[in-house]
Scaffold this active site. Structure first.
Site, PDB file in Angstrom:
ATOM      1  N   ARG A 164      -9.313  34.608  10.970  1.00  0.00           N
ATOM      2  CA  ARG A 164      -8.710  34.542   9.637  1.00  0.00           C
ATOM      3  C   ARG A 164      -7.846  33.286   9.604  1.00  0.00           C
ATOM      4  O   ARG A 164      -7.334  32.837  10.626  1.00  0.00           O
ATOM      5  CB  ARG A 164      -7.840  35.773   9.372  1.00  0.00           C
ATOM      6  CG  ARG A 164      -8.590  37.103   9.423  1.00  0.00           C
ATOM      7  CD  ARG A 164      -7.617  38.269   9.226  1.00  0.00           C
ATOM      8  NE  ARG A 164      -8.300  39.561   9.232  1.00  0.00           N
ATOM      9  CZ  ARG A 164      -8.497  40.299  10.331  1.00  0.00           C
ATOM     10  NH1 ARG A 164      -8.033  39.870  11.501  1.00  0.00           N
ATOM     11  NH2 ARG A 164      -9.130  41.457  10.264  1.00  0.00           N
ATOM     12  N   LYS A 187      -4.635  41.938  12.213  1.00  0.00           N
ATOM     13  CA  LYS A 187      -4.027  42.904  11.304  1.00  0.00           C
ATOM     14  C   LYS A 187      -3.556  44.135  12.071  1.00  0.00           C
ATOM     15  O   LYS A 187      -4.206  44.592  13.002  1.00  0.00           O
ATOM     16  CB  LYS A 187      -5.040  43.325  10.231  1.00  0.00           C
ATOM     17  CG  LYS A 187      -5.293  42.266   9.176  1.00  0.00           C
ATOM     18  CD  LYS A 187      -6.163  42.816   8.070  1.00  0.00           C
ATOM     19  CE  LYS A 187      -6.339  41.815   6.943  1.00  0.00           C
ATOM     20  NZ  LYS A 187      -7.188  42.354   5.858  1.00  0.00           N
ATOM     21  N   HIS A 255     -12.049  31.899   4.192  1.00  0.00           N
ATOM     22  CA  HIS A 255     -12.471  33.217   4.666  1.00  0.00           C
ATOM     23  C   HIS A 255     -13.993  33.317   4.758  1.00  0.00           C
ATOM     24  O   HIS A 255     -14.520  34.096   5.562  1.00  0.00           O
ATOM     25  CB  HIS A 255     -11.926  34.321   3.758  1.00  0.00           C
ATOM     26  CG  HIS A 255     -11.872  35.663   4.422  1.00  0.00           C
ATOM     27  ND1 HIS A 255     -11.040  35.936   5.502  1.00  0.00           N
ATOM     28  CD2 HIS A 255     -12.575  36.806   4.206  1.00  0.00           C
ATOM     29  CE1 HIS A 255     -11.206  37.193   5.884  1.00  0.00           C
ATOM     30  NE2 HIS A 255     -12.144  37.731   5.124  1.00  0.00           N
ATOM     31  N   ARG A 258     -15.312  32.752   8.197  1.00  0.00           N
ATOM     32  CA  ARG A 258     -15.277  33.947   9.057  1.00  0.00           C
ATOM     33  C   ARG A 258     -16.515  34.808   8.793  1.00  0.00           C
ATOM     34  O   ARG A 258     -17.157  35.296   9.733  1.00  0.00           O
ATOM     35  CB  ARG A 258     -13.992  34.721   8.782  1.00  0.00           C
ATOM     36  CG  ARG A 258     -13.855  36.062   9.503  1.00  0.00           C
ATOM     37  CD  ARG A 258     -12.444  36.594   9.234  1.00  0.00           C
ATOM     38  NE  ARG A 258     -12.321  38.025   9.403  1.00  0.00           N
ATOM     39  CZ  ARG A 258     -12.030  38.613  10.567  1.00  0.00           C
ATOM     40  NH1 ARG A 258     -11.894  37.894  11.660  1.00  0.00           N
ATOM     41  NH2 ARG A 258     -11.893  39.929  10.632  1.00  0.00           N
ATOM     42  N   HIS A 281     -12.334  44.272  13.525  1.00  0.00           N
ATOM     43  CA  HIS A 281     -12.460  45.318  12.519  1.00  0.00           C
ATOM     44  C   HIS A 281     -12.118  46.671  13.135  1.00  0.00           C
ATOM     45  O   HIS A 281     -12.613  47.011  14.215  1.00  0.00           O
ATOM     46  CB  HIS A 281     -13.890  45.375  11.970  1.00  0.00           C
ATOM     47  CG  HIS A 281     -14.218  44.259  11.036  1.00  0.00           C
ATOM     48  ND1 HIS A 281     -15.512  43.897  10.727  1.00  0.00           N
ATOM     49  CD2 HIS A 281     -13.421  43.413  10.339  1.00  0.00           C
ATOM     50  CE1 HIS A 281     -15.501  42.884   9.880  1.00  0.00           C
ATOM     51  NE2 HIS A 281     -14.240  42.580   9.629  1.00  0.00           N
ATOM     52  N   TYR A 290     -22.280  43.173   7.103  1.00  0.00           N
ATOM     53  CA  TYR A 290     -23.027  41.962   7.421  1.00  0.00           C
ATOM     54  C   TYR A 290     -24.515  42.232   7.605  1.00  0.00           C
ATOM     55  O   TYR A 290     -25.337  41.342   7.436  1.00  0.00           O
ATOM     56  CB  TYR A 290     -22.445  41.299   8.674  1.00  0.00           C
ATOM     57  CG  TYR A 290     -21.051  40.785   8.437  1.00  0.00           C
ATOM     58  CD1 TYR A 290     -20.822  39.670   7.644  1.00  0.00           C
ATOM     59  CD2 TYR A 290     -19.941  41.437   8.976  1.00  0.00           C
ATOM     60  CE1 TYR A 290     -19.542  39.216   7.400  1.00  0.00           C
ATOM     61  CE2 TYR A 290     -18.654  40.980   8.738  1.00  0.00           C
ATOM     62  CZ  TYR A 290     -18.464  39.872   7.944  1.00  0.00           C
ATOM     63  OH  TYR A 290     -17.186  39.430   7.686  1.00  0.00           O
TER      64      TYR A 290
END
Length: 309
Positions: A164, A187, A255, A258, A281, A290
């Site tokens: 990110r 995150k 982004h 990524r 994730h 994806y």
């Protein structure tokens, strides 16, 4: 235009305490806190108007579902989209759960309310050729050679490691020279290990050699012209100019690099679980988006190769 409503001192204090509680949680960014605070403040103001006056925390936590639906209808009428309304409802539920825990109120009606159905948005990666072109061109619009080297280093790192933009710009002088495997805090404070390709290490090394600002362990690795931390908006602006020169779509953002990292890795035979770990994730379902992108591209190629009569 709706007339603003002053919240009662009790409710105002509760809102401030809740926001302070969010700030104390790992991974709650200031942008998230501001957005949640604005959403809940509008909700509380609506309820004050809707119910004919300000109320204490306990009655607000125990509101009937009809009042919550009235608020949601009001938000739709003022043009709020499904995704924004879902975010606002999430903020309201989070605040309500916290308020109910403090006051002992029964918040079942609010917490069980269903939000709007969302159509899942697929990631929008660049093509492999588009990603390469972006890496080659992004520095062309810079006025200073070292800034060109900086922008190239940042986007190469985003695409090469799936970072990110906030993660890339959180690196410091202590991270240089970049190792083959970089430890990233993402995150929620979750750490992960990501590989750093030789091209990315070389790009960062070239930038550091050209940068006029001293690289020290406690300072940001990527600098602005005046020596402070690089503003992510400047990276986005450099990519905007590059995509205009290259004829790439508006979705070619930091982004998107990524997304491109993950999609191209999957297309090359990458394991979905491994890609989940590389991206950080929490849920595999997020990474599975994806596979839908890959399938969509496959169908696009199929349609081009086998056009309908």
């Amino acid at each position: 235009m709706t007339t603003p409503v002053l919240l009662s001192p009790e409710v105002s204090a509760a809102l401030a305490d809740w926001l302070a509680h969010l700030r104390a949680l790992d991974g709650a960014s200031e942008n998230t806190i501001r957005a949640y605070g604005a959403d809940v403040a509008r909700y509380l103001g609506f309820m004050a108007r809707h119910r004919g006056g300000t109320e204490g925390v306990a009655p607000l936590a125990a509101l009937p579902v009809a009042d919550l639906r009235a608020w949601m209808a009001h938000e739709r009428d003022r043009g709020l989209g499904a995704r924004s309304l879902a975010r606002a409802l999430s903020a309201v539920k989070t605040f309500t759960a916290w308020a109910a825990d403090r006051s002992g109120a029964d918040a079942t009606a609010v917490l069980s309310a269903r939000g709007p159905k969302l159509k899942r948005r697929l990631p929008r990666p660049l093509s492999e050729d588009g990603a390469r072109a972006m890496l080659d061109d992004v520095g062309e619009g810079a006025r200073l050679p070292w800034v060109a080297a900086r922008d190239t280093a940042v986007v190469t790192l985003l695409y090469g490691s799936g970072l990110r933009i906030s993660e890339a710009l959180s690196l410091t002088g202590a991270d240089h020279p970049l190792p083959e495997v970089l430890r990233i805090r993402g995150k929620g404070g979750k750490e992960r290990l990501v590989p750093v390709l030789p091209a990315a290490r070389a790009a960062v090394t070239a930038y550091v050699a050209a940068c006029p600002h001293e690289m020290t362990a406690g300072e940001p690795l990527f600098r602005g012209v005046r020596g402070g931390a690089l503003n992510p908006r400047l990276v986005a602006l450099a990519m905007e100019k590059a995509r205009a020169r290259l004829g790439l779509p508006a979705s070619a953002t930091p982004h998107a690099l990524r997304h491109s990292f993950a999609t191209h890795l999957l297309a090359a035979g990458g394991d979905l679980r491994a890609i989940q770990e590389l991206l950080g994730h929490a849920s595999l379902s997020t990474t599975q988006g994806y596979t839908a992108v890959d399938a969509a591209r496959l169908m696009e190629v199929y349609e081009q190769a086998h056009p309908r009569a």
